[in-house]
Design an enzyme around this catalytic site. Structure first.
Site, PDB file in Angstrom:
ATOM      1  N   HIS A 104      -0.764  29.407  76.771  1.00 34.17           N
ATOM      2  CA  HIS A 104      -0.054  28.134  76.844  1.00 34.17           C
ATOM      3  C   HIS A 104       1.449  28.320  76.659  1.00 34.17           C
ATOM      4  CE1 HIS A 104      -3.696  25.784  77.094  1.00 34.17           C
ATOM      5  NE2 HIS A 104      -4.176  26.328  75.986  1.00 34.17           N
TER       6      HIS A 104
ATOM      7  N   GLU B 116     -15.117  27.860  72.679  1.00 36.70           N
ATOM      8  CA  GLU B 116     -14.433  26.578  72.827  1.00 36.70           C
ATOM      9  C   GLU B 116     -14.976  25.781  74.008  1.00 36.70           C
ATOM     10  OE1 GLU B 116     -10.297  27.299  73.450  1.00 36.70           O
ATOM     11  OE2 GLU B 116     -10.625  28.759  75.057  1.00 36.70           O
TER      12      GLU B 116
ATOM     13  N   ASP C 243     -10.184  22.455  71.793  1.00 41.34           N
ATOM     14  CA  ASP C 243     -10.941  22.468  73.044  1.00 41.34           C
ATOM     15  C   ASP C 243     -12.434  22.273  72.806  1.00 41.34           C
ATOM     16  OD1 ASP C 243      -8.824  22.669  74.762  1.00 41.34           O
ATOM     17  OD2 ASP C 243      -8.886  24.841  74.936  1.00 41.34           O
TER      18      ASP C 243
END
Length: 286
Positions: A52, A176, A202
């Site tokens: 990210h 996740e 998540d």
């Protein structure tokens, strides 16, 4: 000639004494100063995020090398579906472990929409990560010389591969997705899978309870991952809950998590600068 030893892996060292290893997240700062700050603060490891962020492979390698020299163990999260070649380059660049997100399972058959015959092909999720990250007999990783894990010292392959397998290529499988949670026991049973890392945000989203970490379904999920970790002697790890010390207490002391991700550089900078600005403004008398 004496055998060159690999840099220490603080996660594994802490495990031997049943202590928690903390991780500092790096998301926006690509230079070594942040590594030294994390070390000075007392963290045992780094969570260098390439999923990210806009950090580059070169940035990650420089952060890893600084971490190795500073004695704070670097682990790197790679982008989703980045490919085996990218994973190997991250490990060759100095990471002591690889963190792979959005795993679906051990390996699942998926129908190919591009195949006119409707045939199935295999996507090997967790198993593929292990094959890429570990040397034989655990995996099929390609061996190279001149690695930062050994300070670039000439090291024979007979010494390099076993040491990297044991402590220099820790495999973190992120739990996740609902699919990974369903098959977590099978994932944990894989030789070469070292850590089961819950991505709290998540996973909660996949369970249909986005942001509701107090929901019974979320704690049941954590318990399932914890049980799989204990059954197969793997490390249980958690990320995304550092803002909930009440839940972290349960996860660490009741469920046995031994690797915990704290805050990331961007969040800490934002919070600290905001607090500092408010304190300065509060000085002025009305």
């Amino acid at each position: 000639m004496a055998q060159i030893a690999i840099y220490r892996n603080n996660l594994l060292d802490n495990l031997r004494e049943d202590r928690v290893c903390t991780a500092f997240g790096i998301k926006i700062i690509p230079t070594g100063e942040i590594v030294q700050i994390a070390k000075q603060a007392g963290y045992g490891s780094l969570f260098i995020d390439l999923e990210h962020t806009t950090l580059t492979l070169k940035d990650a390698s420089q952060l890893c090398i600084t971490g190795l020299c500073a004695g704070i163990t670097p682990f790197v999260r790679v982008p989703h579906e980045c490919g085996s070649g990218f994973i190997q380059r991250v490990l060759d660049g100095g990471a002591m472990g690889i963190i792979v997100p959005h795993i679906l399972g051990v390996g699942m058959a998926v129908k190919s929409v591009e195949n006119d015959h409707g045939a199935n092909y295999m996507i090997e999720d967790a198993r593929k990560v292990i094959q890429t990250s570990k040397f034989p007999p655990l995996g099929k990783r390609s061996l190279t010389a001149g690695l930062p894990h050994f300070g670039y010292a000439p090291t024979p392959a007979t010494a390099t591969a076993p040491q990297l397998n044991e402590s220099g290529s820790t495999v973190f499988i992120m739990i996740e997705t609902a699919d990974a949670l369903e098959t977590v026991d099978d994932i944990a049973a894989l030789p070469g899978c070292d850590v089961l890392l819950v991505g709290a945000n998540d996973l909660a989203t996949e369970l249909g309870i986005m942001g509701d970490f107090d929901h019974p379904k979320f704690m049941q999920a954590l318990e399932k991952v914890s049980n799989a970790s204990k059954t197969h002697n793997k490390v249980f790890a958690i990320g995304g809950l550092y803002h909930r010390p009440d839940l972290m207490d349960r996860v660490v002391n009741d469920l046995g998590a031994r690797w915990v991700i704290g805050g990331q550089d961007v969040g800490m900078l934002v919070n600290a600068t905001r607090q500092n600005c408010l304190a300065l403004k509060a000085i002025q008398r009305s």
